[in-house]
Design an enzyme around this catalytic site. Structure first.
Site, PDB file in Angstrom:
ATOM      1  N   ASP A   1      49.936   4.831  -2.393  1.00  8.09           N
ATOM      2  CA  ASP A   1      51.203   4.902  -2.879  1.00  8.09           C
ATOM      3  C   ASP A   1      51.787   6.141  -2.987  1.00  8.09           C
ATOM      4  OD1 ASP A   1      50.561   1.991  -2.976  1.00  8.09           O
ATOM      5  OD2 ASP A   1      51.513   1.572  -4.649  1.00  8.09           O
TER       6      ASP A   1
ATOM      7  N   CYS B   1      49.914  -1.634   1.775  1.00  7.44           N
ATOM      8  CA  CYS B   1      48.526  -1.114   1.781  1.00  7.44           C
ATOM      9  C   CYS B   1      47.538  -1.891   2.867  1.00  7.44           C
ATOM     10  CB  CYS B   1      47.762  -0.987   0.561  1.00  7.44           C
ATOM     11  SG  CYS B   1      47.968  -2.200  -0.453  1.00  7.44           S
TER      12      CYS B   1
ATOM     13  N   HIS C   1      40.287  -3.095   0.363  1.00 10.32           N
ATOM     14  CA  HIS C   1      41.172  -3.887   0.564  1.00 10.32           C
ATOM     15  C   HIS C   1      41.565  -4.477   1.850  1.00 10.32           C
ATOM     16  CE1 HIS C   1      45.517  -5.136  -1.502  1.00 10.32           C
ATOM     17  NE2 HIS C   1      44.668  -5.998  -1.379  1.00 10.32           N
TER      18      HIS C   1
END
Length: 591
Positions: free
Chosen positions: A45, A84, A145
């Site tokens: 981010d 993401c 992730h």
């Protein structure tokens, strides 16, 4: 002994085998010596405008700035998605997320649960797998992730170790507010609010029926009241068992397949990640190695150690940025101390742009994307997809060099495969391009002519690098509707959506010339741009050609794949009693 006994034939055979073995060893050594170590660092981010070498003069990022001074800085480095999970999938595979099923047709554009069944498909070949096949020792330290399990709590089909990494330490998920005690919940907040409302309505209805029954106001059977109460209780348990325990289900640390902290202690995560990265470098200094450091910084809730709290001019977010820069410096110091600087290909980037809507009360917690419009989750606007791109390899790449050509995070895949003399898959489309000729100044232009900017499964924008004229066109077919009206983001909902009533479709598309209007302020029209129709026509032909290269694949972020499934939940105890701390409290200070 045999040679002294004059068994000549045996001597000759032995000498031949020794010669072959020696040559093989020499070839292996020469091959290893010629292959550079690969160090990839990715922030989470981080806004392009948050870094000093990209124009920020109020945040201190001396280590990242020095990296740019010693190497090559890209000014038009583009992520394949503004969020993401899909962006990182594209980075790892060199392919648009839509090709691997990591795009979404729902409002959930990232993985929401470790205990879900979605993730990077096992049949995708990551750059780690290619380097592993070339003798590299590979490691991922930090954020993943990309999913964990498919059918059971321990099949690890999406796990980093199943995607070419020899070693993994970090979060299989991502930081969210729920990871830190005392923070307001963040995960799917609107859905949670809706479920709470329904639960309260059910509870109030049961209470009303109960009072009515006891006072004789309602002629209702006890069986009906008990049945309604039981259904309401089951509804409450079905959603609260997931959303009520996010900290235990999603906020965990793993070492390889083993859970080391559940729930994790965010305040010592930075120290642990830094130690692991430095330790890996020291253990593998004889190389070659691939180390992918995937920082948890600077994602909310912005967990920052005491050493950096209150030190920046931009609150908690600035503190977190400066701490991450310090971590970058420590990792680079470890490379230098091991004598590996001249034999290490180093890269720094972010997965996408800053999260503009992130805030706590009135304090902003998100990044700054410089002059570029939009940010995280905002489709094809530059602020969400233009990211830092910094490379260093002393003696091979020129120092203090700036390149303005369009490049992609997906380009890392073929670039590191080339450096490792690896062979990329021939049975699928690879969208990335080898950057080495451009970085070394052997060519003047990027190989990318068209780049396609997706929001989930929806194509929002296309850029066309018209190399013969130097023009850089960008057409927006769809843009998110900012709220409130006139704002620069989706501040009411917290995230912009990709489709439906939350977007505007443009026919003809909004057209910008990024070479003269990089902030995308002045859309062109046939009246103001004589080439308008020609440019739009050429871009539309490119879109049609691109669509012909797409093949249907299972959606990894479908509603079913992206829901919490208790039988898939990693647990370091006996489910649902999942808590452990194998890291211990021996040293919680950041090194």
């Amino acid at each position: 002994f045999l040679c002294r006994r004059r068994t000549h034939r045996i001597c000759v055979v032995m000498e031949n085998w020794l010669a072959i073995l020696l040559v093989s060893c020499l070839r292996t050594y020469a091959s290893s010596a010629s292959k550079p170590n690969i160090l990839l660092m990715m922030a989470d981010d981080l806004g392009l405008g948050d870094v000093g070498c990209y124009g920020n003069d109020t945040l201190r990022t001396p280590n990242i700035d020095q990296l740019a001074k010693e190497g090559v800085k890209l000014t038009q480095h583009i992520s394949a998605a503004p969020l993401c999970t899909p962006s990182r999938a594209a980075f790892l595979t060199g392919r648009y997320p839509i090709r691997s099923g990591m795009g979404s047709s729902t409002k959930h554009h990232v993985l929401f649960w470790i205990g879900g069944s979605g993730g990077l498909p096992p049949n995708e070949t990551t750059f780690a797998r290619i380097l592993q096949q070339q003798g590299y020792t590979t490691a991922l330290i930090g954020k993943w992730h990309q999913g964990v399990n498919c059918e059971s709590h321990s099949d690890h089909c999406h796990h980093p170790l199943n995607h070419g990494f020899d070693y993994f330490y970090g979060m299989p998920f991502t930081l969210v507010n729920e990871c830190q005690v005392g923070e307001d919940p963040f995960l799917n907040l609107q859905v949670q609010a809706k479920y709470w409302l329904y639960s309260q309505i059910i509870a109030l209805t049961v209470l009303t029926l109960l009072i009515g029954k006891l006072t004789g106001l309602f002629l209702v059977k006890w069986k009906a009241i008990i049945c309604f109460a039981l259904c309401g209780f089951l509804f409450f348990i079905s959603w609260f068992s997931s959303y009520g325990f996010v900290r235990y289900w999603n906020c965990i640390l793993m070492r390889n397949h083993d859970i080391s902290e559940q729930p994790m202690k965010p305040e010592r995560a930075a120290s642990n990640i830094l130690k692991e990265a430095i330790s890996f470098i020291e253990r593998n200094k004889n190389g070659p190695f691939l180390l992918f450091v995937s920082f948890l910084h600077v994602h909310t809730p912005l967990v920052t150690t005491e050493k950096f709290l209150g030190k920046s001019r931009h609150g908690l977010y600035g503190d977190n940025v400066e701490e991450m820069d310090w971590m970058v410096g420590r990792i680079l110091d470890a490379i230098d101390k091991a004598g590996l600087k001249n034999n290490t290909f180093t890269y720094f980037t972010s997965d996408h742009g800053g999260h503009l809507e992130a805030h706590k009360q009135n304090a902003p917690l998100g990044g700054w994307n410089g002059i570029y419009k939009g940010g995280k989750a905002m489709g094809g606007w530059e602020g969400g997809i233009r990211v830092p791109g910094i490379f260093r390899w002393p003696g091979v790449l020129p120092a203090d060099t700036v390149i303005d050509e369009p490049t992609s995070l997906m380009d890392i895949y073929p670039t590191v495969a080339h450096l490792a003399a690896g062979i990329m898959p021939q049975d699928r489309v690879i969208d990335g391009r080898n950057l080495m000729p451009l970085l070394q100044g052997k060519v003047q232009h990027s190989e990318h002519e068209f780049m396609f900017h997706y929001c989930g499964l929806y194509l929002h924008a296309v850029r066309w690098h018209q190399k013969d004229s130097g023009a850089l066109w960008k057409a927006h077919y769809t843009t998110p509707i900012f709220q409130p009206e006139g704002a620069g983001g989706c501040y009411i909902s917290g995230f912009c959506n990709c489709f439906g009533e939350d977007v505007t479709h443009h026919d003809p598309p909004l057209l910008f010339d990024l070479s003269s209007d990089p902030a995308e302020i002045k859309p062109l029209s046939p009246a103001t741009e004589p080439l308008f129709d020609t440019v739009i026509s050429r871009i539309e032909r490119a879109v049609q050609e691109h669509h012909r290269t797409l093949t249907p694949v299972p959606q990894q972020l479908s509603e079913y794949n992206n829901m919490w499934k208790p039988w898939l939940q990693p647990c370091c105890g006996t489910f649902p009693f999942c808590w452990c701390d194998k890291e211990g409290d021996s040293d919680q200070k950041i090194i």
